[in-house]
Design a protein around this motif. Structure first.
Motif, PDB file in Angstrom:
ATOM      1  N   GLN A 183      39.151  47.390  44.801  1.00 49.79           N
ATOM      2  CA  GLN A 183      39.769  46.359  43.948  1.00 49.79           C
ATOM      3  C   GLN A 183      40.168  45.116  44.754  1.00 49.79           C
ATOM      4  O   GLN A 183      39.905  43.983  44.343  1.00 49.79           O
ATOM      5  CB  GLN A 183      40.992  46.972  43.257  1.00 49.79           C
ATOM      6  N   GLN A 202      37.011  43.251  46.026  1.00 52.79           N
ATOM      7  CA  GLN A 202      36.345  42.563  44.920  1.00 52.79           C
ATOM      8  C   GLN A 202      37.103  41.295  44.531  1.00 52.79           C
ATOM      9  O   GLN A 202      36.504  40.243  44.281  1.00 52.79           O
ATOM     10  CB  GLN A 202      36.230  43.489  43.697  1.00 52.79           C
ATOM     11  N   THR A 203      38.423  41.381  44.498  1.00 53.74           N
ATOM     12  CA  THR A 203      39.240  40.229  44.106  1.00 53.74           C
ATOM     13  C   THR A 203      39.140  39.125  45.155  1.00 53.74           C
ATOM     14  O   THR A 203      38.992  37.941  44.812  1.00 53.74           O
ATOM     15  CB  THR A 203      40.700  40.661  43.874  1.00 53.74           C
ATOM     16  N   ASP A 251      35.887  37.473  44.723  1.00 49.81           N
ATOM     17  CA  ASP A 251      35.903  36.591  43.555  1.00 49.81           C
ATOM     18  C   ASP A 251      36.635  35.281  43.867  1.00 49.81           C
ATOM     19  O   ASP A 251      36.224  34.201  43.429  1.00 49.81           O
ATOM     20  CB  ASP A 251      36.552  37.281  42.353  1.00 49.81           C
ATOM     21  N   LEU A 280      46.344  38.743  48.938  1.00 53.72           N
ATOM     22  CA  LEU A 280      45.809  37.993  47.792  1.00 53.72           C
ATOM     23  C   LEU A 280      46.408  36.584  47.730  1.00 53.72           C
ATOM     24  O   LEU A 280      45.703  35.609  47.458  1.00 53.72           O
ATOM     25  CB  LEU A 280      46.076  38.764  46.484  1.00 53.72           C
ATOM     26  N   VAL A 285      41.988  36.115  37.847  1.00 56.10           N
ATOM     27  CA  VAL A 285      40.994  36.899  38.589  1.00 56.10           C
ATOM     28  C   VAL A 285      41.521  38.321  38.817  1.00 56.10           C
ATOM     29  O   VAL A 285      40.789  39.305  38.650  1.00 56.10           O
ATOM     30  CB  VAL A 285      40.637  36.222  39.931  1.00 56.10           C
ATOM     31  N   MET A 286      42.798  38.424  39.168  1.00 55.96           N
ATOM     32  CA  MET A 286      43.399  39.739  39.398  1.00 55.96           C
ATOM     33  C   MET A 286      43.372  40.593  38.131  1.00 55.96           C
ATOM     34  O   MET A 286      43.018  41.774  38.179  1.00 55.96           O
ATOM     35  CB  MET A 286      44.832  39.585  39.893  1.00 55.96           C
ATOM     36  N   ASN A 312      40.140  42.042  37.403  1.00 62.02           N
ATOM     37  CA  ASN A 312      39.815  43.149  38.303  1.00 62.02           C
ATOM     38  C   ASN A 312      40.769  44.338  38.168  1.00 62.02           C
ATOM     39  O   ASN A 312      40.787  45.217  39.019  1.00 62.02           O
ATOM     40  CB  ASN A 312      39.776  42.649  39.752  1.00 62.02           C
ATOM     41  N   TYR A 354      44.269  44.496  37.948  1.00 58.28           N
ATOM     42  CA  TYR A 354      45.643  44.497  38.458  1.00 58.28           C
ATOM     43  C   TYR A 354      46.637  44.404  37.305  1.00 58.28           C
ATOM     44  O   TYR A 354      46.370  43.740  36.302  1.00 58.28           O
ATOM     45  CB  TYR A 354      45.873  43.319  39.413  1.00 58.28           C
TER      46      TYR A 354
END
Length: 193
Positions: free
Chosen positions: A3, A6-7, A10, A56, A98-99, A102, A104
């Motif tokens: 996760q 991927q974030t 992105d 992040l 975005v989170m 994905n 979150y």
């Protein structure tokens, strides 16, 4: 890819769309993509095992920044402050979307937004760590270019303001950075003033 990976990927995909570019190691790179990578590298040097939220926040510190240009605001102190606040909110919203995409949850999204807004600076260790990383990246990679556009009085003021935002650990890390002779002289003057 998990996760977090991927974030971050992105975020990179969005930042790679920046029409502004810089040359790094002989290659042309989207400006905010390069900035976000520098933030991540500095974060991992500065913080031992940073939390997912801090990773992040560091990577999305300037996400899609070119979409809100400084020139859209009055060229005075109040205009600058409004621009910076609007950017922080925009970065938080963009990163948060975005989170969420994905998977979150709201709590982690809100934490990243709070970090990007620098809520509780000097009182929240992660907010302070993020601010230290921002300052270290500025000093290492952007001070020299900034210096070419401003007079010494303004530069000394900016270096002092940057220093005042940093923790003792941030100061120690900054003193280990490699500066050109001209920048070292400027930083030394600023810290002695």
């Amino acid at each position: 890819m998990n996760q977090l990976e991927q974030t971050l990927a992105d975020f990179d995909e969005l930042n790679a769309q920046d029409p502004n570019t810089e040359i790094s190691n002989g290659e042309t790179v989207a400006k905010e993509l390069l900035y976000s990578q520098r933030m991540t590298t500095q974060l991992h040097k500065f913080v031992n095992q940073p939390s997912e939220e801090l990773q992040l926040a560091a990577r999305s510190q300037h996400i899609c920044r070119w979409k809100i240009p400084r020139s859209d605001y009055p060229m005075d102190r109040q205009g600058y402050k409004k621009w910076r606040l609007d950017l922080a909110v925009f970065h938080g919203e963009t990163a948060g979307n975005v989170m969420i995409k994905n998977g979150y949850g709201d709590d982690k999204v809100q934490r990243v937004k709070d970090l990007l807004l620098k809520r509780s600076l000097k009182r929240d260790a992660e907010v302070q760590a993020l601010e230290d990383v921002v300052c270290l990246v500025f000093l290492e990679f952007y001070l020299e270019d900034f210096a070419s556009k401003h007079d010494e009085v303004k530069l000394i003021d900016i270096i002092q303001k940057t220093w005042n935002k940093m923790s003792d650990a941030g100061h120690a890390a900054a003193l280990k950075l490699t500066f050109s002779n001209q920048m070292l002289s400027l930083v030394t003057k600023a810290l002695q003033a």
